[in-house]
Design a protein around this motif. Structure first.
Motif, PDB file in Angstrom:
ATOM      1  N   THR A 231       5.510 -29.479  31.785  1.00 49.59           N
ATOM      2  CA  THR A 231       6.671 -28.708  32.227  1.00 49.59           C
ATOM      3  C   THR A 231       6.496 -27.250  31.848  1.00 49.59           C
ATOM      4  O   THR A 231       6.136 -26.938  30.709  1.00 49.59           O
ATOM      5  CB  THR A 231       7.970 -29.246  31.579  1.00 49.59           C
ATOM      6  OG1 THR A 231       8.172 -30.601  31.987  1.00 49.59           O
ATOM      7  CG2 THR A 231       9.167 -28.403  31.985  1.00 49.59           C
ATOM      8  N   HIS A 232       6.719 -26.377  32.807  1.00 49.19           N
ATOM      9  CA  HIS A 232       6.725 -24.935  32.546  1.00 49.19           C
ATOM     10  C   HIS A 232       8.092 -24.385  32.947  1.00 49.19           C
ATOM     11  O   HIS A 232       8.700 -24.864  33.907  1.00 49.19           O
ATOM     12  CB  HIS A 232       5.636 -24.219  33.340  1.00 49.19           C
ATOM     13  CG  HIS A 232       4.249 -24.588  32.918  1.00 49.19           C
ATOM     14  ND1 HIS A 232       3.453 -25.454  33.643  1.00 49.19           N
ATOM     15  CD2 HIS A 232       3.524 -24.232  31.830  1.00 49.19           C
ATOM     16  CE1 HIS A 232       2.288 -25.600  33.025  1.00 49.19           C
ATOM     17  NE2 HIS A 232       2.307 -24.871  31.929  1.00 49.19           N
ATOM     18  N   THR A 233       8.559 -23.386  32.207  1.00 52.61           N
ATOM     19  CA  THR A 233       9.828 -22.743  32.546  1.00 52.61           C
ATOM     20  C   THR A 233       9.683 -21.234  32.521  1.00 52.61           C
ATOM     21  O   THR A 233       8.773 -20.685  31.895  1.00 52.61           O
ATOM     22  CB  THR A 233      10.959 -23.138  31.571  1.00 52.61           C
ATOM     23  OG1 THR A 233      10.840 -22.385  30.353  1.00 52.61           O
ATOM     24  CG2 THR A 233      10.957 -24.622  31.272  1.00 52.61           C
ATOM     25  N   MET A 234      10.604 -20.584  33.187  1.00 56.29           N
ATOM     26  CA  MET A 234      10.731 -19.118  33.137  1.00 56.29           C
ATOM     27  C   MET A 234      12.211 -18.780  33.225  1.00 56.29           C
ATOM     28  O   MET A 234      13.042 -19.650  33.493  1.00 56.29           O
ATOM     29  CB  MET A 234       9.936 -18.456  34.263  1.00 56.29           C
ATOM     30  CG  MET A 234      10.370 -18.861  35.662  1.00 56.29           C
ATOM     31  SD  MET A 234       9.227 -18.309  36.950  1.00 56.29           S
ATOM     32  CE  MET A 234       7.961 -19.558  36.823  1.00 56.29           C
ATOM     33  N   GLY A 235      12.545 -17.529  33.009  1.00 54.23           N
ATOM     34  CA  GLY A 235      13.952 -17.125  33.056  1.00 54.23           C
ATOM     35  C   GLY A 235      14.547 -17.039  31.661  1.00 54.23           C
ATOM     36  O   GLY A 235      14.011 -16.356  30.781  1.00 54.23           O
ATOM     37  N   TRP A 236      15.656 -17.745  31.422  1.00 58.52           N
ATOM     38  CA  TRP A 236      16.341 -17.709  30.140  1.00 58.52           C
ATOM     39  C   TRP A 236      15.402 -18.213  29.046  1.00 58.52           C
ATOM     40  O   TRP A 236      14.642 -19.142  29.272  1.00 58.52           O
ATOM     41  CB  TRP A 236      17.593 -18.588  30.206  1.00 58.52           C
ATOM     42  CG  TRP A 236      18.487 -18.452  29.009  1.00 58.52           C
ATOM     43  CD1 TRP A 236      19.494 -17.555  28.830  1.00 58.52           C
ATOM     44  CD2 TRP A 236      18.440 -19.237  27.814  1.00 58.52           C
ATOM     45  NE1 TRP A 236      20.073 -17.728  27.602  1.00 58.52           N
ATOM     46  CE2 TRP A 236      19.441 -18.750  26.955  1.00 58.52           C
ATOM     47  CE3 TRP A 236      17.645 -20.288  27.375  1.00 58.52           C
ATOM     48  CZ2 TRP A 236      19.673 -19.287  25.691  1.00 58.52           C
ATOM     49  CZ3 TRP A 236      17.861 -20.824  26.126  1.00 58.52           C
ATOM     50  CH2 TRP A 236      18.873 -20.322  25.298  1.00 58.52           C
ATOM     51  N   PRO A 237      15.435 -17.647  27.841  1.00 62.69           N
ATOM     52  CA  PRO A 237      16.366 -16.623  27.352  1.00 62.69           C
ATOM     53  C   PRO A 237      15.910 -15.180  27.569  1.00 62.69           C
ATOM     54  O   PRO A 237      16.643 -14.256  27.229  1.00 62.69           O
ATOM     55  CB  PRO A 237      16.435 -16.932  25.857  1.00 62.69           C
ATOM     56  CG  PRO A 237      15.069 -17.432  25.530  1.00 62.69           C
ATOM     57  CD  PRO A 237      14.629 -18.222  26.730  1.00 62.69           C
ATOM     58  N   LEU A 238      14.696 -14.971  28.110  1.00 61.53           N
ATOM     59  CA  LEU A 238      14.173 -13.602  28.192  1.00 61.53           C
ATOM     60  C   LEU A 238      14.932 -12.751  29.197  1.00 61.53           C
ATOM     61  O   LEU A 238      15.199 -11.577  28.948  1.00 61.53           O
ATOM     62  CB  LEU A 238      12.687 -13.638  28.551  1.00 61.53           C
ATOM     63  CG  LEU A 238      11.747 -14.176  27.460  1.00 61.53           C
ATOM     64  CD1 LEU A 238      10.338 -14.333  28.009  1.00 61.53           C
ATOM     65  CD2 LEU A 238      11.747 -13.257  26.248  1.00 61.53           C
ATOM     66  N   GLY A 239      15.250 -13.334  30.351  1.00 54.78           N
ATOM     67  CA  GLY A 239      15.950 -12.566  31.386  1.00 54.78           C
ATOM     68  C   GLY A 239      15.153 -11.339  31.783  1.00 54.78           C
ATOM     69  O   GLY A 239      13.939 -11.394  31.996  1.00 54.78           O
ATOM     70  N   LYS A 240      15.840 -10.189  31.823  1.00 52.80           N
ATOM     71  CA  LYS A 240      15.182  -8.935  32.209  1.00 52.80           C
ATOM     72  C   LYS A 240      14.576  -8.195  31.022  1.00 52.80           C
ATOM     73  O   LYS A 240      13.992  -7.131  31.185  1.00 52.80           O
ATOM     74  CB  LYS A 240      16.185  -8.034  32.928  1.00 52.80           C
ATOM     75  CG  LYS A 240      16.674  -8.597  34.260  1.00 52.80           C
ATOM     76  CD  LYS A 240      17.640  -7.632  34.933  1.00 52.80           C
ATOM     77  CE  LYS A 240      18.108  -8.195  36.269  1.00 52.80           C
ATOM     78  NZ  LYS A 240      19.079  -7.282  36.954  1.00 52.80           N
ATOM     79  N   ASN A 241      14.743  -8.755  29.829  1.00 51.10           N
ATOM     80  CA  ASN A 241      14.224  -8.066  28.643  1.00 51.10           C
ATOM     81  C   ASN A 241      12.703  -8.093  28.559  1.00 51.10           C
ATOM     82  O   ASN A 241      12.093  -7.189  27.987  1.00 51.10           O
ATOM     83  CB  ASN A 241      14.803  -8.699  27.368  1.00 51.10           C
ATOM     84  CG  ASN A 241      16.256  -8.344  27.156  1.00 51.10           C
ATOM     85  OD1 ASN A 241      16.688  -7.238  27.482  1.00 51.10           O
ATOM     86  ND2 ASN A 241      17.024  -9.287  26.631  1.00 51.10           N
ATOM     87  N   ALA A 242      12.099  -9.149  29.096  1.00 47.64           N
ATOM     88  CA  ALA A 242      10.641  -9.276  29.015  1.00 47.64           C
ATOM     89  C   ALA A 242      10.180 -10.341  29.987  1.00 47.64           C
ATOM     90  O   ALA A 242      10.942 -11.235  30.372  1.00 47.64           O
ATOM     91  CB  ALA A 242      10.207  -9.651  27.594  1.00 47.64           C
ATOM     92  N   GLY A 243       8.909 -10.262  30.378  1.00 49.42           N
ATOM     93  CA  GLY A 243       8.306 -11.341  31.136  1.00 49.42           C
ATOM     94  C   GLY A 243       7.853 -12.434  30.187  1.00 49.42           C
ATOM     95  O   GLY A 243       7.671 -12.216  28.990  1.00 49.42           O
ATOM     96  N   GLY A 244       7.654 -13.628  30.745  1.00 50.39           N
ATOM     97  CA  GLY A 244       7.171 -14.722  29.922  1.00 50.39           C
ATOM     98  C   GLY A 244       7.742 -16.045  30.352  1.00 50.39           C
ATOM     99  O   GLY A 244       8.349 -16.172  31.424  1.00 50.39           O
ATOM    100  N   GLY A 245       7.549 -17.063  29.532  1.00 49.89           N
ATOM    101  CA  GLY A 245       8.043 -18.388  29.861  1.00 49.89           C
ATOM    102  C   GLY A 245       7.583 -19.383  28.816  1.00 49.89           C
ATOM    103  O   GLY A 245       7.064 -19.018  27.758  1.00 49.89           O
ATOM    104  N   SER A 246       7.784 -20.666  29.135  1.00 47.96           N
ATOM    105  CA  SER A 246       7.500 -21.706  28.145  1.00 47.96           C
ATOM    106  C   SER A 246       6.610 -22.781  28.728  1.00 47.96           C
ATOM    107  O   SER A 246       6.396 -22.873  29.937  1.00 47.96           O
ATOM    108  CB  SER A 246       8.807 -22.350  27.667  1.00 47.96           C
ATOM    109  OG  SER A 246       9.232 -23.339  28.584  1.00 47.96           O
ATOM    110  N   PHE A 247       6.100 -23.636  27.823  1.00 48.98           N
ATOM    111  CA  PHE A 247       5.418 -24.852  28.242  1.00 48.98           C
ATOM    112  C   PHE A 247       5.829 -25.995  27.328  1.00 48.98           C
ATOM    113  O   PHE A 247       6.059 -25.815  26.129  1.00 48.98           O
ATOM    114  CB  PHE A 247       3.891 -24.671  28.262  1.00 48.98           C
ATOM    115  CG  PHE A 247       3.272 -24.301  26.931  1.00 48.98           C
ATOM    116  CD1 PHE A 247       2.914 -25.270  26.002  1.00 48.98           C
ATOM    117  CD2 PHE A 247       3.013 -22.969  26.624  1.00 48.98           C
ATOM    118  CE1 PHE A 247       2.321 -24.933  24.791  1.00 48.98           C
ATOM    119  CE2 PHE A 247       2.425 -22.613  25.412  1.00 48.98           C
ATOM    120  CZ  PHE A 247       2.076 -23.595  24.487  1.00 48.98           C
ATOM    121  N   ILE A 248       5.927 -27.172  27.911  1.00 47.70           N
ATOM    122  CA  ILE A 248       6.194 -28.407  27.168  1.00 47.70           C
ATOM    123  C   ILE A 248       5.238 -29.465  27.712  1.00 47.70           C
ATOM    124  O   ILE A 248       5.334 -29.843  28.881  1.00 47.70           O
ATOM    125  CB  ILE A 248       7.654 -28.878  27.332  1.00 47.70           C
ATOM    126  CG1 ILE A 248       8.629 -27.798  26.873  1.00 47.70           C
ATOM    127  CG2 ILE A 248       7.893 -30.167  26.554  1.00 47.70           C
ATOM    128  CD1 ILE A 248      10.090 -28.119  27.165  1.00 47.70           C
TER     129      ILE A 248
END
Length: 549
Positions: A231-248
């Motif tokens: 699973t990969h995610t993007m968006g919250w919590p970074l929002g417009k403050n920074a690019g990035g995302g997660s992995f599980i």
């Protein structure tokens, strides 16, 4: 003053770093000629101790190097069965369907692995072939020849005085000379950084871009575990403050890898990447998965994100850059280990041909051309615009435009955008504190989220306190006079290990470096807005001791 006298050892090829790239090079050299004298020097206490990666492994690099890796018992067993991508909001999520994505983005047929364990296995294969591997041997200095070529390294220096001078108990290490030296130190290695500056290898290339990757291993309830799910995610919590995302990633034995990546070109110096990671775990989707589980390991490292445009010239006289030292991560695919292995293979083949022709200390130009014109170049070139599109226009436009661009490259081998350039360096992207709002981060609850120092203890990092600080300031006044005044000293926040602190004293604020906490991510070397911090190698064996990262 005490003088240094060092023993010298001669090799055909000296490899710095028992990484996927370095070990692949060593194995390939021995495949080509069993009589070649090859040494691998690793700064970690053991092979794998400093290896941290996601990781979903594309086995194309290993297939090319060791086709029978399954029969040889490689620790690569958890095949991807489910592949999910979500855009998160604070209270919910939207799944992006797989069908619009170009085929190169699919994780089916790939494997969830511990790259630390893969490297341990690769080291066993290399040693069985006669490669000499020396863990706990940090390479602290390059040796240059009479013609300005790199001819070796200094390794194994121990017991320096706190001021860096030679003392009575200092072990001066040894010089290891080679016909060629391969640098596979990982991202922002100190020797690779020196080589790139000395030979101006980034000339006519974009500056390298980086992300900060943080990772925890969790044990969760068997009723929640879905082995082979990615699973990969993007968006919250970074929002417009920074690019990035997660992995599980759900691997074996009811364990999951939970990771978070923050692109280091963020502007707001108040951003706190580690706390963004901790906040992410409180999203309902993630919290439900982790509830009742326990975190068993933590670590962090920088990730090269510049891709095709940012690959420097990878050869100079006597030396070659491999893997993350050259910046070979495919950012949209979130994969780089396959390219690291392929780069090691290509460098080994170039060095073997040169040694066969009785050459030494020159540029391995065939490695440069093979890297750019072969499978590594093809893999990176077709996704070259995804990162700059995100940097320019943000997440949602880049999802559409980046997806379109990847499809065009996949179907027709061309891009309507050409090759977009990266902008300024990540350090230069940092804005002044007065121009950005402070961010209020909730206090870690000790169940799902943790303070930095507690988590660092799960990296098992350790440094001999009497040695010189390996995090060096060019000007000791800059952190307070410049960085605190203009940027609210972001080192307090961008470091994922709590190394840097601003402490109030009788004479005003002071800057403290807790180098014992360092997990060798090298974010400080990258993101410091004044470029005042240089990360160097501590004495061998010091740093994190990752078990299954």
């Amino acid at each position: 003053m005490l003088q240094i006298e060092r023993e010298t050892m001669e090799f055909d090829v000296v490899i710095v770093g028992a990484s996927p790239a370095g070990l692949s090079a060593a194995i390939r050299l021995k495949q080509l000629d069993a009589d070649l004298n090859v040494v691998v020097l690793e700064k970690g206490s053991e092979v794998g101790a400093h290896i941290l990666s996601g990781a979903v492994l594309d086995t194309s690099g290993l297939n090319a190097l060791i086709p029978d890796w399954k029969e040889k018992g490689a620790p690569i067993r958890t095949e991807v069965k489910r592949d999910n991508v979500y855009v998160l909001g604070e209270a919910g999520q939207v799944r992006i369907p797989n069908w619009p994505m170009p085929p190169l983005m699919s994780n089916h047929g790939k494997y969830i692995v511990s790259m630390a364990n893969v490297c341990r296995w690769m080291a066993e294969q290399a040693e069985a072939m006669g490669v000499e591997i020396f863990p706990g041997m940090a390479c602290s200095e390059l040796i240059y020849g009479d013609k300005g070529e790199v001819k070796g390294v200094v390794a194994g220096v121990f017991g320096l005085e706190p001021d860096g001078s030679i003392g009575e108990n200092t072990e001066p290490g040894m010089e290891l000379h080679g016909k060629y030296v391969f640098l596979s130190e990982g991202v922002r290695g100190s020797l690779a950084k020196e080589v790139m500056a000395k030979y101006d290898l980034s000339k006519r290339h974009c500056p390298q871009k980086f992300g900060l990757g943080m990772k925890e291993i969790w044990e969760i309830g068997p009723e929640k575990h879905r082995e082979g799910t990615v699973t990969h995610t993007m968006g919250w919590p970074l929002g417009k403050n920074a690019g990035g995302g997660s992995f599980i990633y759900h691997l074996e034995n009811n364990q999951v890898y939970v990771g978070f990546v923050v692109h280091l070109n963020y502007q707001n110096p108040h951003l706190y990447p580690y706390m963004e990671f901790q906040r992410f775990k409180h999203h309902p989707m993630v919290a439900e998965l982790l509830k009742g589980g326990k975190r068993v390991a933590y670590g962090a490292r920088a990730i090269s994100e510049g891709g095709w445009q940012s690959i420097p010239k990878v050869v100079a006289p006597g030396v070659a850059l491999l893997g993350c030292s050259a910046g070979l991560v495919n950012v949209p695919r979130i994969k780089g280990n396959h390219n690291a292995m392929l780069s090691g293979k290509a460098a080994a083949e170039a060095a073997h041909a040169a040694i066969q022709a009785y050459r030494a200390g020159d540029e391995l130009s065939t490695y440069e051309s093979d890297l750019r014109g072969g499978p590594v170049g093809k893999d990176l070139k077709r996704v070259r615009n995804v990162k700059p599109l995100w940097s320019r226009w943000g997440m949602y436009p880049s999802l559409v435009l980046g997806g379109f661009d990847m499809w065009m490259n996949n179907l027709f081998g061309l891009s309507l955008f050409g090759t977009l350039k990266h902008g300024k360096t990540d350090a230069a992207a940092t804005g002044e504190a007065s121009k950005f709002p402070k961010i209020d981060y909730p206090k870690p609850d000790g169940v799902l989220s943790f303070d930095r120092l507690t988590n660092v203890s799960f990296a098992a990092t350790n440094h001999e306190e009497s040695q010189p600080c390996h995090l060096r300031l060019a000007d000791e006044s800059v952190p307070i006079k410049v960085n605190l005044a203009r940027f609210d000293e972001p080192a307090q926040r961008y470091c994922p290990a709590g190394v840097y602190e601003v402490l109030e004293g009788e004479d005003g604020p002071g800057f403290q470096i807790n180098f014992q906490n360092c997990v060798h991510c090298k974010t400080c070397d990258i993101k410091d807005p004044s470029q005042n911090i240089t990360w160097t190698t501590p004495q061998g064996g010091d740093g994190p001791n990752y078990p299954n990262m």
